[in-house]
Design a protein around this motif. Structure first.
Motif, PDB file in Angstrom:
ATOM      1  N   GLN A   1       0.832  -1.199   0.000  1.00  0.00           N
ATOM      2  CA  GLN A   1       0.000   0.000   0.000  1.00  0.00           C
ATOM      3  C   GLN A   1       0.870   1.253   0.000  1.00  0.00           C
ATOM      4  O   GLN A   1       0.570   2.218  -0.705  1.00  0.00           O
ATOM      5  CB  GLN A   1      -0.936  -0.019   1.202  1.00  0.00           C
ATOM      6  CG  GLN A   1      -1.979  -1.106   1.119  1.00  0.00           C
ATOM      7  CD  GLN A   1      -2.836  -1.206   2.361  1.00  0.00           C
ATOM      8  OE1 GLN A   1      -2.665  -0.470   3.335  1.00  0.00           O
ATOM      9  NE2 GLN A   1      -3.775  -2.133   2.338  1.00  0.00           N
ATOM     10  N   ASP A   2       1.962   1.232   0.768  1.00  0.00           N
ATOM     11  CA  ASP A   2       2.910   2.351   0.746  1.00  0.00           C
ATOM     12  C   ASP A   2       3.405   2.597  -0.675  1.00  0.00           C
ATOM     13  O   ASP A   2       3.528   3.738  -1.113  1.00  0.00           O
ATOM     14  CB  ASP A   2       4.141   2.049   1.617  1.00  0.00           C
ATOM     15  CG  ASP A   2       3.893   2.116   3.106  1.00  0.00           C
ATOM     16  OD1 ASP A   2       2.769   2.428   3.533  1.00  0.00           O
ATOM     17  OD2 ASP A   2       4.855   1.834   3.855  1.00  0.00           O
ATOM     18  N   ALA A   3       3.683   1.514  -1.388  1.00  0.00           N
ATOM     19  CA  ALA A   3       4.230   1.620  -2.738  1.00  0.00           C
ATOM     20  C   ALA A   3       3.254   2.302  -3.686  1.00  0.00           C
ATOM     21  O   ALA A   3       3.652   3.151  -4.497  1.00  0.00           O
ATOM     22  CB  ALA A   3       4.621   0.233  -3.254  1.00  0.00           C
ATOM     23  N   VAL A   4       1.979   1.977  -3.587  1.00  0.00           N
ATOM     24  CA  VAL A   4       0.977   2.634  -4.437  1.00  0.00           C
ATOM     25  C   VAL A   4       0.936   4.131  -4.116  1.00  0.00           C
ATOM     26  O   VAL A   4       0.916   4.968  -5.021  1.00  0.00           O
ATOM     27  CB  VAL A   4      -0.407   1.976  -4.271  1.00  0.00           C
ATOM     28  CG1 VAL A   4      -1.496   2.810  -4.929  1.00  0.00           C
ATOM     29  CG2 VAL A   4      -0.389   0.563  -4.860  1.00  0.00           C
ATOM     30  N   ALA A   5       0.958   4.472  -2.834  1.00  0.00           N
ATOM     31  CA  ALA A   5       0.989   5.890  -2.448  1.00  0.00           C
ATOM     32  C   ALA A   5       2.235   6.569  -3.014  1.00  0.00           C
ATOM     33  O   ALA A   5       2.164   7.703  -3.499  1.00  0.00           O
ATOM     34  CB  ALA A   5       0.949   6.024  -0.928  1.00  0.00           C
ATOM     35  N   ASN A   6       3.363   5.877  -2.975  1.00  0.00           N
ATOM     36  CA  ASN A   6       4.599   6.468  -3.479  1.00  0.00           C
ATOM     37  C   ASN A   6       4.590   6.697  -4.977  1.00  0.00           C
ATOM     38  O   ASN A   6       5.172   7.668  -5.456  1.00  0.00           O
ATOM     39  CB  ASN A   6       5.802   5.618  -3.062  1.00  0.00           C
ATOM     40  CG  ASN A   6       6.255   5.985  -1.670  1.00  0.00           C
ATOM     41  OD1 ASN A   6       6.572   7.145  -1.415  1.00  0.00           O
ATOM     42  ND2 ASN A   6       6.266   5.016  -0.777  1.00  0.00           N
ATOM     43  N   VAL A   7       3.941   5.842  -5.734  1.00  0.00           N
ATOM     44  CA  VAL A   7       3.815   6.078  -7.175  1.00  0.00           C
ATOM     45  C   VAL A   7       3.101   7.413  -7.402  1.00  0.00           C
ATOM     46  O   VAL A   7       3.525   8.227  -8.227  1.00  0.00           O
ATOM     47  CB  VAL A   7       3.083   4.909  -7.870  1.00  0.00           C
ATOM     48  CG1 VAL A   7       2.618   5.303  -9.268  1.00  0.00           C
ATOM     49  CG2 VAL A   7       3.979   3.688  -7.928  1.00  0.00           C
ATOM     50  N   ILE A   8       2.042   7.645  -6.657  1.00  0.00           N
ATOM     51  CA  ILE A   8       1.291   8.896  -6.782  1.00  0.00           C
ATOM     52  C   ILE A   8       2.162  10.081  -6.380  1.00  0.00           C
ATOM     53  O   ILE A   8       2.244  11.087  -7.099  1.00  0.00           O
ATOM     54  CB  ILE A   8      -0.001   8.816  -5.951  1.00  0.00           C
ATOM     55  CG1 ILE A   8      -0.913   7.731  -6.537  1.00  0.00           C
ATOM     56  CG2 ILE A   8      -0.695  10.171  -5.863  1.00  0.00           C
ATOM     57  CD1 ILE A   8      -1.998   7.236  -5.611  1.00  0.00           C
ATOM     58  N   LEU A   9       2.854   9.958  -5.245  1.00  0.00           N
ATOM     59  CA  LEU A   9       3.733  11.043  -4.791  1.00  0.00           C
ATOM     60  C   LEU A   9       4.867  11.295  -5.778  1.00  0.00           C
ATOM     61  O   LEU A   9       5.238  12.452  -6.022  1.00  0.00           O
ATOM     62  CB  LEU A   9       4.310  10.718  -3.417  1.00  0.00           C
ATOM     63  CG  LEU A   9       3.321  10.606  -2.263  1.00  0.00           C
ATOM     64  CD1 LEU A   9       4.031  10.195  -0.985  1.00  0.00           C
ATOM     65  CD2 LEU A   9       2.562  11.904  -2.071  1.00  0.00           C
ATOM     66  N   ASN A  10       5.419  10.236  -6.363  1.00  0.00           N
ATOM     67  CA  ASN A  10       6.495  10.405  -7.346  1.00  0.00           C
ATOM     68  C   ASN A  10       5.999  11.131  -8.591  1.00  0.00           C
ATOM     69  O   ASN A  10       6.712  11.955  -9.165  1.00  0.00           O
ATOM     70  CB  ASN A  10       7.102   9.054  -7.706  1.00  0.00           C
ATOM     71  CG  ASN A  10       7.910   8.470  -6.562  1.00  0.00           C
ATOM     72  OD1 ASN A  10       8.388   9.184  -5.694  1.00  0.00           O
ATOM     73  ND2 ASN A  10       8.046   7.149  -6.554  1.00  0.00           N
ATOM     74  N   ARG A  11       4.780  10.844  -8.999  1.00  0.00           N
ATOM     75  CA  ARG A  11       4.215  11.557 -10.151  1.00  0.00           C
ATOM     76  C   ARG A  11       4.037  13.046  -9.832  1.00  0.00           C
ATOM     77  O   ARG A  11       4.331  13.906 -10.669  1.00  0.00           O
ATOM     78  CB  ARG A  11       2.882  10.941 -10.564  1.00  0.00           C
ATOM     79  CG  ARG A  11       3.038   9.603 -11.250  1.00  0.00           C
ATOM     80  CD  ARG A  11       1.706   9.043 -11.667  1.00  0.00           C
ATOM     81  NE  ARG A  11       1.866   7.824 -12.455  1.00  0.00           N
ATOM     82  CZ  ARG A  11       0.968   7.354 -13.284  1.00  0.00           C
ATOM     83  NH1 ARG A  11      -0.188   7.984 -13.462  1.00  0.00           N
ATOM     84  NH2 ARG A  11       1.187   6.253 -13.952  1.00  0.00           N
TER      85      ARG A  11
END
Length: 159
Positions: free
Chosen positions: A46-56
């Motif tokens: 779940q952290d990883a999905v959030a990080n994809v959004i933050l990275n974008r």
């Protein structure tokens, strides 16, 4: 020190503070996206999905704008980027109606608050895209994954 920062060309003044309602809306949209995309994953997934959004969002900020949106809400709700926001996706109705009674959603809200507050470490190595390991989308062919977490494969793609 302040004057030195002003004289450096990369210095940008801080954006005006967001209102509580803007922040809470951002947290809610991010939590629903995490829940819709990864509620069956472990916390690192779940952290990883959030990080994809933050990275974008980070890339959009660095470039001034980007096609996938410029803030968390725009990135989450960009058509056909996160399937849980597609109106024909079976998760869409569930995601829009989930409440705090759902333990997974409560966890996603806590995670989203950490992400919005800037305290979430990036466990994806800068990933901007992902897919489940059960499929191989055309956009992923020939790309090197940055990491694999749970049932998701992550990539950094800037096209």
């Amino acid at each position: 020190m302040f004057l030195q920062r002003l004289l450096k060309p990369e210095y940008k003044p801080a954006p005006p503070p967001r209102s509580v309602s803007d922040t809470e809306q951002t947290v809610d949209i991010l939590a629903r996206t995490i829940w819709g995309e990864a509620r069956g994953e472990s916390l690192p997934g779940q952290d990883a999905v959030a990080n994809v959004i933050l990275n974008r969002v980070k890339i959009a900020e660095q470039r001034g704008q980007f096609w996938w949106g410029n803030d968390i809400i725009e990135v989450c709700r960009k058509p056909y980027q996160f399937s849980c926001w597609n109106h024909d996706d079976p998760n869409y109705i569930k995601m829009t109606q989930v409440t705090l009674d759902d333990r997974a959603f409560a966890q996603c809200l806590r995670l989203a608050r950490r992400a919005v507050n800037g305290t979430l470490a990036d466990n994806t190595n800068g990933a901007t895209h992902y897919h489940t390991d059960s499929i191989m989308p055309a956009w992923a062919r020939g790309q090197d994954p940055t990491t694999i977490i749970g049932d998701h494969v992550f990539y950094r793609i800037l096209d």
